[in-house]
Write an enzyme that holds these catalytic residues in place. Structure first.
Site, PDB file in Angstrom:
ATOM      1  N   GLU A 200       0.817  -1.201   0.000  1.00  0.00           N
ATOM      2  CA  GLU A 200       0.000   0.000   0.000  1.00  0.00           C
ATOM      3  C   GLU A 200       0.854   1.256   0.000  1.00  0.00           C
ATOM      4  O   GLU A 200       2.016   1.235   0.427  1.00  0.00           O
ATOM      5  CB  GLU A 200      -0.912   0.024   1.232  1.00  0.00           C
ATOM      6  CG  GLU A 200      -1.960  -1.059   1.236  1.00  0.00           C
ATOM      7  CD  GLU A 200      -2.849  -0.992   2.465  1.00  0.00           C
ATOM      8  OE1 GLU A 200      -3.921  -1.585   2.420  1.00  0.00           O
ATOM      9  OE2 GLU A 200      -2.470  -0.345   3.454  1.00  0.00           O
ATOM     10  N   ARG A 297     -13.047  -8.684  16.924  1.00  0.00           N
ATOM     11  CA  ARG A 297     -12.901  -9.105  18.317  1.00  0.00           C
ATOM     12  C   ARG A 297     -12.882  -7.873  19.203  1.00  0.00           C
ATOM     13  O   ARG A 297     -12.948  -6.744  18.709  1.00  0.00           O
ATOM     14  CB  ARG A 297     -11.592  -9.879  18.495  1.00  0.00           C
ATOM     15  CG  ARG A 297     -10.375  -9.091  17.989  1.00  0.00           C
ATOM     16  CD  ARG A 297      -9.066  -9.705  18.385  1.00  0.00           C
ATOM     17  NE  ARG A 297      -7.924  -9.132  17.680  1.00  0.00           N
ATOM     18  CZ  ARG A 297      -7.346  -7.990  17.980  1.00  0.00           C
ATOM     19  NH1 ARG A 297      -7.820  -7.253  18.966  1.00  0.00           N
ATOM     20  NH2 ARG A 297      -6.306  -7.554  17.296  1.00  0.00           N
TER      21      ARG A 297
END
Length: 652
Positions: A200, A297
């Site tokens: 990226e 999570r």
């Protein structure tokens, strides 16, 4: 509500879950490896089951044993905490197939967001802004290097699986790409079992801002505002805060809307975090943030969100997993004040944040907040516990809340200054230096702040002569009034006709300190050698200190200085302990060896790579020399083991 749950984790997060479960009347089952048999989470739980030896692959990552433990103890559900199996969809399937409930999202949702490349393609389809880069399946090095050139350097190589900064490398120039890629792949393979990566564009003034989202099984999704996690080292968070400094209402509306959209796109249920990278070069603008990844999570830094919203996220997890709808609507969730969390680790910040081990012979946290503020300590250790080389070396999370950012930051500084730990090297002073940094204090923070100021933030000032005097006085066994601290010290320095000062020897690092401690007119005095060669009488500083086997630690605000007290009966010389050897700074696995016996090497030249706690650490030559011996690749070494031995100058 559940009657009993099993917690498939350890340490502070297991303790955190147990506290909420106990308040809700839910019984808990802990699991533990041999290394954790006496751990705090084991003592706190209602029941505990051994699941294997210390290595995580044979204990906390063994899903079959964990499910068997749940069935054996009659638990109805399994809470995964974070790390380990918390984002493993195969484990979720195993739990569900056993007739148990997984306290978290579905395996389908985890799979959708588990691989960064696939997740970003999914987010693009949902209309969520995504950072420019290559997120494809092909992994040929020539292709990846080509894509990096197309994107434009600097670029960021990121493991497509997992997180926590593992398998992540910033690359400034094309010539460095191949080496960085190899290193990132090795680390990703070791940490996640998957060496595939994505590439990226590296944002020049990046801020890491994430949004806490929560969904239920009825299609409802809400956000609980944002957290700023830009204060990072090695892509791992250090101090987190909520809300993000400088956040505008326009930016918050755009970012939280994108986060809720992302969660709804995968029919998300449970606690989750949408992480964004923000270009802060022109302030916080709604057109300058991009989706990075979703953590399916509970996050390590969830306490700061709880502090500003008054919500217990673990309670919400239990209620949603049990089949209840979200306890609150979006318009009922209010933002109140400001909160910080500092991650207190056993690590040596001055040595590149190397993980440390040791026994916590002294451990004390402040518990009296200043007016208008509140404190919270999340920990999984007690005084006397050992920091294991097998797991993450976190000691505690120090959390503060105040009515505004300035007040909360002052409270964090006070909390760090009052925390006392002896027996292991810790990062308390580094955290305090960061909290006091003018840029951080003003909210001008980005992910490069710590690296840019690392030398200043990790510098350890020499202990003052007054602190040295305090250490010498403590070792002497006398108090500052000249009275003995213990009955045997009453004989110290005794002479028939006059008082003889007691000679004291201390060692601080490589520095030997000699002092004379005596009594005059009912007061103790300390004499230290000065730069002029004469002894100087000093008044010891009034400080807190802790004695532990063979050592004494003196606390000066957030700084702590540990002195070795030499044993006069111990004359053994440590073999190979001189400048002719290079020792392991921590226990670990020799992952890669870059030199051979007979090679002539220069100071600073990388010699091998040591893997410890799933992170790679390059070990460089401390000086010029010729290698006489070097550790073998794949060998497991202990802390202080000789890695490299150099031939003597002028020798064969």
């Amino acid at each position: 509500m559940f009657k009993k749950i099993l917690i498939a984790n350890r340490g502070e997060i297991a303790c955190r879950i147990i506290r909420t479960a106990r308040r809700m009347g839910v019984a808990t089952v802990a699991v533990y490896s041999d290394a954790d048999a006496g751990a705090m989470h084991v003592a706190m739980a209602d029941e505990a089951v051994r699941i294997g030896p210390p290595p995580v692959a044979e204990s906390y990552l063994d899903g079959e044993r964990i499910v068997a433990a749940a069935l054996m103890t009659g638990a109805e559900a399994i809470h995964p905490g974070y790390g380990f199996l918390s984002e493993n969809p195969d484990f979720v399937d195993r739990v569900v197939n056993a007739g148990l409930i997984f306290i978290g999202p579905s395996a389908t949702s985890i799979r959708a967001m588990g691989l960064k490349d696939a997740a970003k393609r999914l987010m693009e389809k949902a209309g969520v802004p995504v950072v420019p880069g290559y997120h494809g399946e092909a992994q040929d090095i020539v292709l990846l290097a080509s894509k990096a050139t197309e994107i434009g350097f600097p670029v960021l190589i990121k493991a497509r699986a997992g997180g926590g900064g593992r398998g992540m490398r910033r690359v400034e120039h094309a010539d460095d790409f191949a080496e960085a890629l190899s290193s990132a792949r090795r680390e990703a393979k070791a940490a996640f079992g998957d060496d595939r990566v994505l590439v990226e564009k590296y944002v020049e003034k990046p801020r890491h801002i994430e949004v806490q989202v929560f969904g239920d099984n009825y299609g409802n999704v809400v956000h609980l505002f944002e957290r700023d996690c830009s204060a990072q080292r090695r892509h791992q968070k250090v101090i987190e805060e909520a809300p993000a400094p400088g956040m505008t209402e326009e930016m918050r509306a755009a970012m939280t809307e994108a986060a809720v959209t992302a969660a709804k796109a995968i029919s998300y249920s449970g606690a989750g975090t949408i992480e964004f990278i923000v270009d802060a070069s022109q302030g916080l603008r709604p057109d300058r943030f991009w989706f990075m990844e979703m953590n399916t999570r509970l996050q390590v830094e969830h306490p700061v969100t709880e502090m500003i919203t008054g919500v217990d996220l673990v309670e919400w997890q239990l209620r949603v997993a049990c089949g209840e709808a979200l306890p609150m609507r979006q318009d009922e969730i209010m933002l109140d004040g400001h909160a910080f969390e500092a991650r207190l680790y056993a690590e040596d910040a001055a040595k590149g944040f190397l993980p440390a081990t040791g026994t916590l012979h002294h451990l004390w946290f402040p518990d009296e907040p200043a007016a208008g503020t509140s404190l919270r300590v999340e920990t999984g250790v007690r005084e006397g516990d050992a920091i294991s080389p097998f797991y993450d070396p976190m000691i505690a999370k120090l959390v503060v809340h105040g009515p505004d950012r300035e007040t909360a930051l002052d409270a964090l500084g006070d909390m760090l200054a009052e925390t006392e730990i002896a027996g292991s090297t810790v990062n308390t002073a580094f955290l305090a230096a960061l909290a006091a940094d003018p840029d951080f204090a003003s909210g001008d923070v980005d992910t490069g702040l710590i690296l840019a100021k690392q030398d200043a933030l990790t510098a350890i000032p020499e202990p003052s002569k007054e602190l040295l005097a305090a250490a010498a006085l403590a070792v002497s066994g006398l108090s500052d009034t000249g009275t003995p601290d213990d009955p045997w010290s009453a004989l110290a320095g005794y002479a028939h006709f006059h008082t003889t000062p007691k000679r004291i020897a201390l060692r601080y690092g490589e520095r030997e300190i000699k002092a004379r401690v005596g009594i005059e007119a009912g007061k103790a005095f300390v004499e230290l050698g000065g730069d002029d060669g004469r002894a100087h009488r000093l008044q010891p500083a009034m400080v807190n200190l802790a004695r532990w086997p063979g050592h004494i630690s003196v606390f000066d605000g957030a700084m702590s200085y540990s002195f070795t007290v030499p044993d006069p009966l111990d004359r053994a010389q440590e073999a190979g302990g001189g400048a002719d050897s290079l020792r392991a700074p921590m226990p670990g696995l020799v992952k890669l060896v870059r030199a051979a016996v007979g090679d002539t090497v220069a100071k600073g030249q990388p010699l091998l790579v040591l893997e410890a706690m799933k992170m790679e650490h390059a070990i460089a030559a401390p000086h010029d020399g010729v290698i006489a011996e070097i550790a073998t690749e794949g060998s497991q070494v202990t802390d202080g083991a000789v890695l490299v031995r150099f031939a003597e100058q002028g020798g064969e």
